[in-house]
Design a protein around this motif. Structure first.
Motif, PDB file in Angstrom:
ATOM      1  N   LYS A 211      83.981 -37.409  -2.668  1.00  0.00           N
ATOM      2  CA  LYS A 211      85.320 -37.602  -2.109  1.00  0.00           C
ATOM      3  C   LYS A 211      86.213 -38.352  -3.084  1.00  0.00           C
ATOM      4  N   MET A 212      85.701 -39.390  -3.691  1.00  0.00           N
ATOM      5  CA  MET A 212      86.510 -40.171  -4.629  1.00  0.00           C
ATOM      6  C   MET A 212      86.865 -39.346  -5.864  1.00  0.00           C
ATOM      7  N   ALA A 213      85.946 -38.494  -6.318  1.00  0.00           N
ATOM      8  CA  ALA A 213      86.271 -37.594  -7.426  1.00  0.00           C
ATOM      9  C   ALA A 213      87.384 -36.632  -7.026  1.00  0.00           C
ATOM     10  N   ALA A 214      87.348 -36.167  -5.776  1.00  0.00           N
ATOM     11  CA  ALA A 214      88.393 -35.261  -5.291  1.00  0.00           C
ATOM     12  C   ALA A 214      89.741 -35.977  -5.205  1.00  0.00           C
ATOM     13  N   VAL A 215      89.746 -37.238  -4.802  1.00  0.00           N
ATOM     14  CA  VAL A 215      90.998 -38.008  -4.782  1.00  0.00           C
ATOM     15  C   VAL A 215      91.602 -38.053  -6.176  1.00  0.00           C
ATOM     16  N   ARG A 216      90.778 -38.348  -7.161  1.00  0.00           N
ATOM     17  CA  ARG A 216      91.286 -38.414  -8.542  1.00  0.00           C
ATOM     18  C   ARG A 216      91.809 -37.060  -8.995  1.00  0.00           C
ATOM     19  N   ALA A 217      91.123 -35.989  -8.577  1.00  0.00           N
ATOM     20  CA  ALA A 217      91.561 -34.647  -8.971  1.00  0.00           C
ATOM     21  C   ALA A 217      92.896 -34.287  -8.337  1.00  0.00           C
ATOM     22  N   PRO A 226      95.925 -42.461  -9.982  1.00  0.00           N
ATOM     23  CA  PRO A 226      95.155 -42.711  -8.751  1.00  0.00           C
ATOM     24  C   PRO A 226      95.117 -44.177  -8.363  1.00  0.00           C
ATOM     25  N   ALA A 227      95.374 -45.070  -9.294  1.00  0.00           N
ATOM     26  CA  ALA A 227      95.382 -46.494  -8.966  1.00  0.00           C
ATOM     27  C   ALA A 227      96.539 -46.854  -8.042  1.00  0.00           C
ATOM     28  N   THR A 228      97.541 -45.978  -7.945  1.00  0.00           N
ATOM     29  CA  THR A 228      98.687 -46.250  -7.071  1.00  0.00           C
ATOM     30  C   THR A 228      98.458 -45.763  -5.637  1.00  0.00           C
ATOM     31  N   LEU A 229      97.343 -45.102  -5.380  1.00  0.00           N
ATOM     32  CA  LEU A 229      96.995 -44.655  -4.032  1.00  0.00           C
ATOM     33  C   LEU A 229      95.852 -45.520  -3.531  1.00  0.00           C
ATOM     34  N   GLU A 230      96.153 -46.413  -2.606  1.00  0.00           N
ATOM     35  CA  GLU A 230      95.101 -47.281  -2.075  1.00  0.00           C
ATOM     36  C   GLU A 230      94.176 -46.458  -1.179  1.00  0.00           C
ATOM     37  N   VAL A 231      92.874 -46.619  -1.394  1.00  0.00           N
ATOM     38  CA  VAL A 231      91.883 -45.860  -0.641  1.00  0.00           C
ATOM     39  C   VAL A 231      91.037 -46.820   0.183  1.00  0.00           C
ATOM     40  N   ARG A 287      75.137 -53.352   1.622  1.00  0.00           N
ATOM     41  CA  ARG A 287      75.279 -51.894   1.682  1.00  0.00           C
ATOM     42  C   ARG A 287      76.707 -51.462   1.394  1.00  0.00           C
ATOM     43  N   LEU A 288      77.669 -52.199   1.904  1.00  0.00           N
ATOM     44  CA  LEU A 288      79.067 -51.864   1.628  1.00  0.00           C
ATOM     45  C   LEU A 288      79.391 -52.015   0.149  1.00  0.00           C
ATOM     46  N   ARG A 289      78.897 -53.059  -0.481  1.00  0.00           N
ATOM     47  CA  ARG A 289      79.136 -53.233  -1.919  1.00  0.00           C
ATOM     48  C   ARG A 289      78.536 -52.082  -2.712  1.00  0.00           C
ATOM     49  N   ASP A 290      77.321 -51.687  -2.352  1.00  0.00           N
ATOM     50  CA  ASP A 290      76.609 -50.676  -3.134  1.00  0.00           C
ATOM     51  C   ASP A 290      77.129 -49.266  -2.892  1.00  0.00           C
ATOM     52  N   ARG A 291      77.423 -48.929  -1.628  1.00  0.00           N
ATOM     53  CA  ARG A 291      77.663 -47.537  -1.274  1.00  0.00           C
ATOM     54  C   ARG A 291      79.135 -47.197  -1.051  1.00  0.00           C
ATOM     55  N   VAL A 292      80.006 -48.213  -0.990  1.00  0.00           N
ATOM     56  CA  VAL A 292      81.424 -47.956  -0.711  1.00  0.00           C
ATOM     57  C   VAL A 292      82.319 -48.617  -1.746  1.00  0.00           C
ATOM     58  N   LEU A 293      82.326 -49.922  -1.774  1.00  0.00           N
ATOM     59  CA  LEU A 293      83.267 -50.647  -2.624  1.00  0.00           C
ATOM     60  C   LEU A 293      82.965 -50.463  -4.107  1.00  0.00           C
ATOM     61  N   GLY A 294      81.726 -50.234  -4.440  1.00  0.00           N
ATOM     62  CA  GLY A 294      81.361 -49.999  -5.833  1.00  0.00           C
ATOM     63  C   GLY A 294      81.844 -48.673  -6.386  1.00  0.00           C
ATOM     64  N   LEU A 295      82.383 -47.815  -5.515  1.00  0.00           N
ATOM     65  CA  LEU A 295      82.861 -46.497  -5.936  1.00  0.00           C
ATOM     66  C   LEU A 295      84.375 -46.456  -6.149  1.00  0.00           C
ATOM     67  N   GLY A 296      85.029 -47.594  -6.021  1.00  0.00           N
ATOM     68  CA  GLY A 296      86.473 -47.635  -6.224  1.00  0.00           C
ATOM     69  C   GLY A 296      87.279 -47.733  -4.950  1.00  0.00           C
ATOM     70  N   VAL A 297      86.631 -47.721  -3.793  1.00  0.00           N
ATOM     71  CA  VAL A 297      87.317 -47.952  -2.527  1.00  0.00           C
ATOM     72  C   VAL A 297      87.760 -49.413  -2.479  1.00  0.00           C
ATOM     73  N   THR A 298      88.994 -49.658  -2.031  1.00  0.00           N
ATOM     74  CA  THR A 298      89.516 -51.025  -2.043  1.00  0.00           C
ATOM     75  C   THR A 298      89.710 -51.617  -0.654  1.00  0.00           C
ATOM     76  N   GLY A 299      89.614 -50.797   0.387  1.00  0.00           N
ATOM     77  CA  GLY A 299      89.851 -51.311   1.733  1.00  0.00           C
ATOM     78  C   GLY A 299      88.814 -50.825   2.722  1.00  0.00           C
ATOM     79  N   LEU A 300      88.623 -51.595   3.790  1.00  0.00           N
ATOM     80  CA  LEU A 300      87.689 -51.252   4.857  1.00  0.00           C
ATOM     81  C   LEU A 300      88.437 -51.230   6.185  1.00  0.00           C
ATOM     82  N   MET A 301      88.358 -50.099   6.890  1.00  0.00           N
ATOM     83  CA  MET A 301      88.925 -49.983   8.225  1.00  0.00           C
ATOM     84  C   MET A 301      87.776 -50.061   9.222  1.00  0.00           C
TER      85      MET A 301
END
Length: 329
Positions: A211-217, A226-231, A287-301
């Motif tokens: 998904k994150m690769a698709a966002v960049r694409a 892509p840094a201007t789109l908060e994910v 788990r959040l650090r390893d599987r979510v935030l470590g991939l470039g996600v900056t926010g948690l809903m």
């Protein structure tokens, strides 16, 4: 404007009487604000969703509720996660979210998605259409809503929507943020790359690298950094100092949706629980650090499926997650 940490109101079935419901929700929003959450959201539904309970259960209308919550909070931003685009005329939606922004002193966020709940559309008489139709409606809505949020008076004649110079006054500002939510790598992410400040991704964590690769694409296709789109990531969460109790609560939540974890194989169980975060604060944070935030996600809903009405649980979530996404803004 960062929305680093969001608290989502996931259910309305936790009080004995309707008269007790709004005071309880006001207390939840106040607890989230005190716990350091940046954003409070509610769902935009008319039938109770499957993970909560039967469709006949209690459900409040989103924008009426948000307007009331604006009066009992002072710092947190307010919005839907997310507005069903098919439920409102786009010019009316622009007026509604701008009114929320005025009432809240500039704290509104417009969350928007294509819509998915077919039973709800049928029950309320809204046209559901095909997936292509719903995304066509969403794209047209943005041609009306976004100019109106900037104070313009759009003239638009589309297949699904039209506007003839709709007026949107008063307004607090010209930059009320747009969040688009969903998991569609082409249509959803494409619209977010073209129009949104924020993208909230809904998916199992195993799919998040793709998904994150698709966002960049999608950003590259429209020439956007892509840094201007908060994910942010939709984070179903059950925290408890007793990890076994948290996991038991998750079993109960999934059971309401017809998923019996005890009947599944190990691989099936892992797939069914992949996008859910249940355990002790330490387990969930790792788990959040390893599987979510470590991939470039900056926010948690955060969607606290089992105990979102518990002030102690809200405070625990704030203490656990606030350090993961930075200081409150």
């Amino acid at each position: 404007m960062s929305i680093g940490l969001g608290y989502h109101i996931p259910y309305f079935n936790h009080t004995a009487t309707p008269g007790e419901l709004f005071p309880a929700l006001a207390a939840q929003a106040a607890a989230a604000e005190a716990a350091g959450f940046d954003l409070v959201t509610t769902m935009d539904h008319f039938h109770q969703p499957p993970l909560v309970g039967p469709s006949t259960g209690p459900m409040l209308e989103a924008y009426t509720l948000l307007g009331a919550l604006a009066a009992v909070t002072s710092r947190v931003r307010l919005g839907t996660m997310v507005t069903g685009n098919t439920y409102r005329n786009p010019a009316l939606l622009a007026k509604m979210v701008t009114t929320l922004d005025v009432i809240s002193g500039g704290r509104a966020l417009l969350g928007l998605g294509a819509g998915w709940h077919e039973e709800e559309h049928r029950g309320y008489g809204f046209e559901f259409g095909t997936l292509v139709d719903r995304f066509g409606r969403l794209a047209e809505s943005l041609e009306i809503v976004l100019p109106m949020l900037r104070g313009e008076r759009p003239v638009f004649h589309g297949r699904f929507h039209r506007a003839e110079g709709a007026i949107n006054e008063p307004r607090m500002r010209d930059d009320l943020p747009l969040l688009i939510g969903g998991g569609g790598e082409k249509r959803t992410f494409g619209l977010a790359a073209r129009h949104a400040s924020h993208l909230n991704i809904i998916c199992p964590t195993a799919e998040l690298p793709r998904k994150m690769a698709a966002v960049r694409a999608r950003c590259a296709e429209v020439g956007r950094d892509p840094a201007t789109l908060e994910v942010s990531f939709a984070t179903p969460l059950i925290l408890d100092e007793d990890g076994d109790r948290a996991r038991k609560l998750l079993e109960e939540v999934l059971g309401r949706a017809g998923v019996e974890l005890s009947q599944l194989s190990g691989a099936e169980r892992e797939a069914a629980t992949d996008r859910f975060f249940a355990g002790t604060p330490e387990e969930v944070a790792e788990r959040l650090r390893d599987r979510v935030l470590g991939l470039g996600v900056t926010g948690l809903m955060v969607n606290m499926l089992a105990n979102a009405h518990d002030p102690a649980a809200i405070a625990l979530a704030g203490r656990t997650l606030r350090p993961l996404v930075g200081a409150a803004v």
